[in-house]
Scaffold this motif. Structure first.
Motif, PDB file in Angstrom:
ATOM      1  N   VAL A   1     -18.981 -28.602  22.791  1.00 15.46           N
ATOM      2  CA  VAL A   1     -20.157 -28.077  23.500  1.00 15.46           C
ATOM      3  C   VAL A   1     -21.245 -27.695  22.504  1.00 15.46           C
TER       4      VAL A   1
ATOM      5  N   ARG B   1     -22.857 -30.863  21.078  1.00 10.44           N
ATOM      6  CA  ARG B   1     -23.716 -31.511  22.070  1.00 10.44           C
ATOM      7  C   ARG B   1     -24.998 -30.714  22.292  1.00 10.44           C
ATOM      8  N   GLN B   2     -24.883 -29.412  22.461  1.00 13.87           N
ATOM      9  CA  GLN B   2     -26.053 -28.586  22.760  1.00 13.87           C
ATOM     10  C   GLN B   2     -27.010 -28.465  21.580  1.00 13.87           C
TER      11      GLN B   2
ATOM     12  N   ARG C   1     -27.137 -30.615  19.167  1.00 11.58           N
ATOM     13  CA  ARG C   1     -27.399 -31.979  18.695  1.00 11.58           C
ATOM     14  C   ARG C   1     -27.059 -32.147  17.210  1.00 11.58           C
TER      15      ARG C   1
ATOM     16  N   SER D   1     -32.279 -22.410  23.396  1.00 11.02           N
ATOM     17  CA  SER D   1     -30.926 -22.923  23.165  1.00 11.02           C
ATOM     18  C   SER D   1     -29.837 -21.918  23.523  1.00 11.02           C
TER      19      SER D   1
ATOM     20  N   ALA E   1     -29.025 -22.196  27.254  1.00 10.24           N
ATOM     21  CA  ALA E   1     -28.503 -23.553  27.476  1.00 10.24           C
ATOM     22  C   ALA E   1     -27.065 -23.659  26.968  1.00 10.24           C
ATOM     23  N   LEU E   2     -26.800 -23.082  25.802  1.00 14.36           N
ATOM     24  CA  LEU E   2     -25.436 -23.093  25.254  1.00 14.36           C
ATOM     25  C   LEU E   2     -24.498 -22.285  26.141  1.00 14.36           C
TER      26      LEU E   2
ATOM     27  N   THR F   1     -24.750 -21.655  29.352  1.00 13.97           N
ATOM     28  CA  THR F   1     -24.516 -22.394  30.596  1.00 13.97           C
ATOM     29  C   THR F   1     -23.556 -23.558  30.362  1.00 13.97           C
ATOM     30  N   ALA F   2     -23.792 -24.314  29.305  1.00 11.74           N
ATOM     31  CA  ALA F   2     -22.932 -25.459  29.002  1.00 11.74           C
ATOM     32  C   ALA F   2     -21.498 -25.018  28.721  1.00 11.74           C
TER      33      ALA F   2
END
Length: 86
Positions: free
Chosen positions: A20, A23-24, A26, A46, A49-50, A52-53
């Motif tokens: 995760v 990916r988050q 990159r 970020s 977003a991290l 949530t992911a």
């Protein structure tokens, strides 16, 4: 029925967290080797977003302040382990 997030082995959990993060943020997953030294440089975009992911990947919910005090991938992995055991 047990919680699927709690059924993860430690290795699966560590792998999921690293995947995760990679990916988050990159970054190549290989860059996360020696993750205890890989510093998470999270900005205002970020960070949520991290979070949530991570919740989606682990089928879990984390509080908004979950990443407070988390600076490395190792910190994040430990925080996730502790949170999922509770």
């Amino acid at each position: 029925m047990s919680d699927p997030a709690l059924d993860l082995t430690v290795v699966e959990l560590d792998t999921t967290v690293r995947a995760v993060v990679a990916r988050q943020l990159r970054v190549p997953a290989g860059d996360l080797t020696g993750e205890e030294r890989f510093t998470l440089q999270l900005d205002d975009f970020s960070r949520p977003a991290l979070l949530t992911a991570m919740g989606e990947a682990l089928d879990a919910t984390f509080p908004d302040d979950f990443l407070d005090g988390v600076h490395t991938v190792a910190d994040l992995t430990s925080a996730v382990r502790i949170s999922l055991r509770a």
